[in-house]
Design an enzyme around this catalytic site. Structure first.
Site, PDB file in Angstrom:
ATOM      1  N   LYS A 234      35.298  23.811   4.260  1.00 26.06           N
ATOM      2  CA  LYS A 234      35.156  23.765   2.803  1.00 26.06           C
ATOM      3  C   LYS A 234      33.758  23.261   2.488  1.00 26.06           C
ATOM      4  CE  LYS A 234      37.214  22.396  -1.545  1.00 26.06           C
ATOM      5  NZ  LYS A 234      35.873  22.374  -2.170  1.00 26.06           N
ATOM      6  N   GLU A 283      29.829  30.863  -1.272  1.00 32.17           N
ATOM      7  CA  GLU A 283      29.139  29.691  -1.798  1.00 32.17           C
ATOM      8  C   GLU A 283      27.641  29.854  -1.591  1.00 32.17           C
ATOM      9  OE1 GLU A 283      30.530  26.482  -2.721  1.00 32.17           O
ATOM     10  OE2 GLU A 283      32.636  27.012  -2.479  1.00 32.17           O
TER      11      GLU A 283
END
Length: 541
Positions: A234, A283
């Site tokens: 993450k 991301e």
């Protein structure tokens, strides 16, 4: 009867703004629905009031009625506002205004330009208000000021559209996610029924609401929920959705704002892929030499910069973890495993977020290997892992068990409701934040509102204090000597030591030792954690 600028309904008259084909639904019907919804106490009753109004509208009116019931007008800027509404004329005794005529009048107001346009818009509004009943005046005032608050948030209205046309809410939700336009979906249903929803598909270049992750306190809990799964790093970067069609590239944030011109490195990375068309999820993140991430504020500040030298001074790295479309094939309904295979075929390995496959049949060994993988992610400086079901489709805009984030410390995304002016070295800064969780069903107040869970001034650096003081003052709705109340828009990531019972707050609970980890202006308030999520943490904690 004619009043300067008015839009009337009468027998056989040439009525300004009334389209051919009859007057249609009266504005009074929409106003009555708005007031009934505001007065209704339960979700089911609100949905039925909304659905009944939508059933009575014809297909041509539906886009207008749906937009109005959502609290907005189709014309984003009409040039009409509080200054024109301070002293409305006496209300009419009987309703005469139609939906189509009022929408046409607002269209003319929005189109007015040049010398005399302000007076023309004012005359149009005065004409509408002069022949409007009291209920219609309240509706128009609420719409034109953005202050129509009758509790019909997007979720309720979506379910009402589904109920009005007898189709599953999931089908309507999918069409809305793909099109971004509930009014257009409602119009399609009104014109052709459920079959017309098939026309709403993924279009490269048009952003989709991203899939969201639920939360679990530990890997064992997350893996038990997910079944056969992969564990992925993450990253604490800025969520991006990358669209490429030939050489054309567009980059969007999780709030669907386009930032293409701010992220040339992401654009270059997308153009380098050996594909014709693709939609990717991932991301953008600033990494140090060796691959460790900079703090989130560094990445957020870099993405916010518009100057041409930003990419050279603070370069972004593109890291991807999902693919929604590839060379003409939509992958939204493909399993997580199938989408990963497609991603690996299209994107270089160094641009893909690392993952570890877990077989539930391995029992404790699976948890042990996943734990070791998560430890590696944290050792590299990342905030934790996400457990992703291999069988899950891409659930646009939803938070469920398909993706479950696990962090070494439990955090919540909460919304700032107010802030208090600081003392001592914090004098002149908004410091103590009032934190709220979403209450989508209105269990503790108005549906779609926020419920306060406590306050905190901890964790704020000097730079954070400066930024939040400036930002929150722009969101202020009421400023007092000690406190500033703000629109519930700024999300903050908060760590805490537990959830305790507290009669002081509406939900009966409060956070223990809450501290701010980061401001998250990249996240919309609609993605903040709910009261139900916090209560579950209270139970499991």
């Amino acid at each position: 009867m004619r009043v300067s600028g008015a839009v009337m309904v009468g027998e056989g008259e040439g009525r300004p703004g009334v389209p051919p084909g009859g007057p249609g639904m009266l504005l009074a019907r929409v106003a009555a629905t708005s007031e009934a919804v505001a007065a209704a106490g339960g979700r089911k009753a609100k949905i039925e009031f909304l659905a009944q109004c939508l059933r009575e509208a014809d297909p041509g009116e539906l886009p207008v009625v749906v937009t109005w019931l959502s609290g907005a007008t189709r014309q984003r800027r009409t040039g009409l506002g509080w200054a024109s509404l301070r002293e409305p004329p006496p209300a009419a005794a009987a309703p005469t205004l139609t939906v189509r005529a009022v929408d046409a009048a607002l269209e003319r107001a929005a189109a007015a330009a040049g010398a005399g346009s302000q007076a023309a818009r004012r005359d149009l509004l005065l004409g509408l208000l002069t022949v409007a009943t009291a209920g219609e005046q309240r509706l128009l005032t609420g719409l034109l000021t953005g202050e129509l608050r009758h509790g019909a948030q997007a979720g309720l209205l979506l379910e009402a559209v589904a109920a009005a046309h007898g189709v599953p809410a999931a089908a309507v939700r999918r069409a809305v996610m793909l099109s971004g336009d509930l009014a257009a979906v409602a119009a399609a249903l009104g014109a052709g029924g459920a079959g017309d929803l098939a026309g709403f598909g993924l279009r490269v270049g048009r952003p989709l609401a991203p899939m969201l992750a639920g939360t679990a306190p530990d890997l064992a809990t997350a893996l038990a929920r997910a079944g056969a799964a992969a564990v992925e790093w993450k990253l604490d970067g800025v969520r991006i959705q990358v669209h490429r069609d030939g050489s054309d590239v567009a980059v969007f944030t999780r709030t669907l704002d386009e930032i293409t011109d701010r992220v040339p490195e992401v654009v270059a990375a997308a153009r380098a892929l050996p594909v014709r068309s693709v939609v990717l999820d991932g991301e953008a993140i600033v990494l140090r030499a060796g691959g460790r991430p900079e703090p989130f504020q560094v990445t957020a500040s870099r993405v916010a910069r518009r100057d041409t030298g930003a990419a050279a001074e603070v370069p972004l790295t593109t890291m991807l973890f999902d693919v929604l479309h590839l060379d003409g094939t939509d992958l939204l309904d493909a399993t997580g495993d199938e989408r990963r295979l497609a991603l690996e075929a299209a994107v270089p390995r160094e641009r893909i977020v690392p993952r570890h496959l877990v077989d539930p049949a391995d029992g404790q060994e699976a948890i042990a290997t996943a734990t070791a993988f998560a430890a590696g992610a944290r050792a590299q400086g990342h905030e934790g892992v996400v457990v992703k079901s291999l069988a899950s489709p891409y659930a646009m805009g939803r938070r469920g068990i398909g993706w479950i984030k696990v962090k070494p410390r439990i955090t919540l995304d909460l919304v700032v409701l107010a802030a208090e002016w600081g003392h001592g070295r914090r004098t002149g800064y908004l410091s103590n934040l009032h934190l709220g969780a979403r209450d989508p069903d209105g269990d503790h107040g108005e549906p779609g509102g926020f419920v306060m869970l406590g306050k905190t001034f901890k964790g704020l650096t000097d730079a954070m204090l400066v930024w939040q003081t400036e930002h929150l003052q722009r969101l202020a709705v009421r400023s007092g000597r000690w406190q500033v109340d703000v629109r519930p828009e700024l999300v903050v990531e908060v760590a805490f030591d537990g959830v305790q019972s507290s009669p002081r707050y509406p939900a009966g609970m409060a956070l223990r030792f809450a501290r701010v980890l980061a401001h998250r202006p990249d996240k919309p308030a609609s993605e903040a954690d709910t009261v139900a999520t916090v209560r579950q943490l209270q139970v499991t904690g």
